[in-house]
Design a protein around this motif. Structure first.
Motif, PDB file in Angstrom:
ATOM      1  N   ALA A 133       0.783  -1.233   0.000  1.00 20.55           N
ATOM      2  CA  ALA A 133       0.000   0.000   0.000  1.00 20.55           C
ATOM      3  C   ALA A 133       0.813   1.282   0.000  1.00 20.55           C
ATOM      4  CB  ALA A 133      -0.962  -0.006   1.191  1.00 20.55           C
ATOM      5  N   GLY A 170      -0.610   5.045   0.261  1.00 19.48           N
ATOM      6  CA  GLY A 170      -2.041   5.032  -0.046  1.00 19.48           C
ATOM      7  C   GLY A 170      -2.455   5.666  -1.358  1.00 19.48           C
ATOM      8  N   ALA A 212      -5.619  -2.831   3.485  1.00 21.49           N
ATOM      9  CA  ALA A 212      -4.253  -2.538   3.061  1.00 21.49           C
ATOM     10  C   ALA A 212      -3.267  -3.443   3.785  1.00 21.49           C
ATOM     11  CB  ALA A 212      -3.913  -1.074   3.338  1.00 21.49           C
ATOM     12  N   LEU A 257      -0.653   5.448   6.631  1.00 23.23           N
ATOM     13  CA  LEU A 257      -1.932   4.874   6.227  1.00 23.23           C
ATOM     14  C   LEU A 257      -2.963   4.977   7.354  1.00 23.23           C
ATOM     15  CD1 LEU A 257      -0.582   1.643   4.469  1.00 23.23           C
ATOM     16  CD2 LEU A 257      -1.667   3.584   3.319  1.00 23.23           C
ATOM     17  N   ILE A 309      -6.948   4.484   6.870  1.00 16.54           N
ATOM     18  CA  ILE A 309      -6.943   3.322   5.982  1.00 16.54           C
ATOM     19  C   ILE A 309      -6.649   2.089   6.837  1.00 16.54           C
ATOM     20  CG2 ILE A 309      -5.723   2.189   4.094  1.00 16.54           C
ATOM     21  CD1 ILE A 309      -5.257   4.990   2.907  1.00 16.54           C
TER      22      ILE A 309
END
Length: 324
Positions: free
Chosen positions: A35, A38, A66, A77, A82
């Motif tokens: 990831a 992001g 992720a 992240l 996320i």
């Protein structure tokens, strides 16, 4: 922040190109297994939102998982809200099914990452992946050769792009391959059905009705065997489910008595008696199909045709067999 050695952030225009290759209407769960910070996740979240007419300044990441191995990037992240579900994709294992795996893995072992994604999507799903073009153009290792073979098997689309990363936060002139794979959904065979089909084949060979002489007799014999397989499979499934139910509850403490997984019939009249309700509905289906055929309808009297549906309601209580 010092960038990890093999971290090449996906440029925005390349990320947009990647997400527009996918069949967006079939996407509800997404995995990004490399990831970074992001970029790809933001691109796919915005594409999903636009497809659902929900575009907003702050993208919704709720459908996306992720994976990121670098702790500093994990922190970025998480600040973006996320969901980071694991660190090392190559050792990741889950029963969760993802409609899409979209990835920009490390160039040095992108072949292993894409093979892992292909394994995860073997029963159906999409993959969009960036690779060093040499991975596919020069398959000198067994792993690369296996990857090329599997991509050909799945009719993968491969587009080679030069200078794709010259505008990246970490520029490089390496040529890349943009790989798109869409594997059709493949539902696994049912062990219950396989065992029943074997039993029915044995029964058919041993049956007194094997020397059938007319087309109608052959049809009746075949549809009766089909009925037997469907009813036996359904009964087995219901019994397996009832045996599993005590383990499939909302709480270890017994505080909540509702179950996580339900098995229901389409007809609510039979909810209290799942097994017999299932048998009644299957019998009705077969009797309706049988007497709805022209061979039988043409032989019915006017009165019998008028009473057809009421007769079916009665027949659902009778076994669908050659004697009846």
């Amino acid at each position: 922040m010092k960038l990890p050695k093999e971290y090449y952030p996906t440029p925005e225009r390349l990320a947009e190109k990647m997400v527009y290759k996918i069949d967006i209407d079939s996407i509800s769960t997404v995995l990004e297994p490399s990831a970074g910070d992001g970029n790809l996740i933001t691109a796919i979240a915005r594409r999903m939102a636009a497809n659902n007419y929900r575009y907003s300044k702050d993208p919704d990441f709720s459908a996306i998982d992720a994976i990121e191995i670098d702790e500093d990037l994990q922190a970025i992240l998480k600040r973006k809200e996320i969901r980071v579900v694991y660190d090392d994709f190559l050792s990741f294992h889950t029963y969760k099914r993802y409609d899409l795996i979209i990835m920009n893995p490390p160039f040095s072992n992108g072949d292993r990452h894409l093979l892992k994604a292909l394994d995860m999507q073997k029963n159906g799903g999409q993959i969009v992946c960036l690779l060093n073009a040499e991975t596919l153009k020069n398959p000198y290792t067994l792993i690369r050769a296996d990857l090329v073979k599997r991509l050909e098997k799945h009719n993968a689309s491969v587009e080679y792009i030069e200078n794709a990363f010259v505008s990246s936060d970490r520029p490089t002139g390496v040529e890349i391959a943009l790989v798109y794979v869409n594997i059709p959904i493949n539902y696994e065979d049912s062990d219950i059905l396989k065992n029943l089909e074997k039993a029915l084949k044995v029964a058919e060979v041993q049956s007194e009705d094997t020397e059938l002489t007319t087309t109608l007799d052959s049809f009746l014999h075949a549809i009766t065997l089909q009925y037997q397989a469907e009813t036996a499979a359904g009964v087995k499934l219901i019994r397996e489910f009832k045996a599993f139910m005590p383990k499939c509850v909302n709480s270890f403490t017994g505080k909540y008595n509702s179950i996580i997984l339900e098995l229901k019939l389409s007809n609510s009249d039979y909810e209290k008696d799942l097994l017999n309700g299932y048998l009644n509905q299957v019998r009705y289906k077969y009797w309706e199909y049988l007497f709805g055929r022209s061979e039988f309808l043409n032989k019915m009297t006017t009165k019998l045709r008028t009473d057809y549906h009421s007769k079916l309601q009665e027949l659902k209580h009778y076994e669908f067999n050659l004697r009846n």
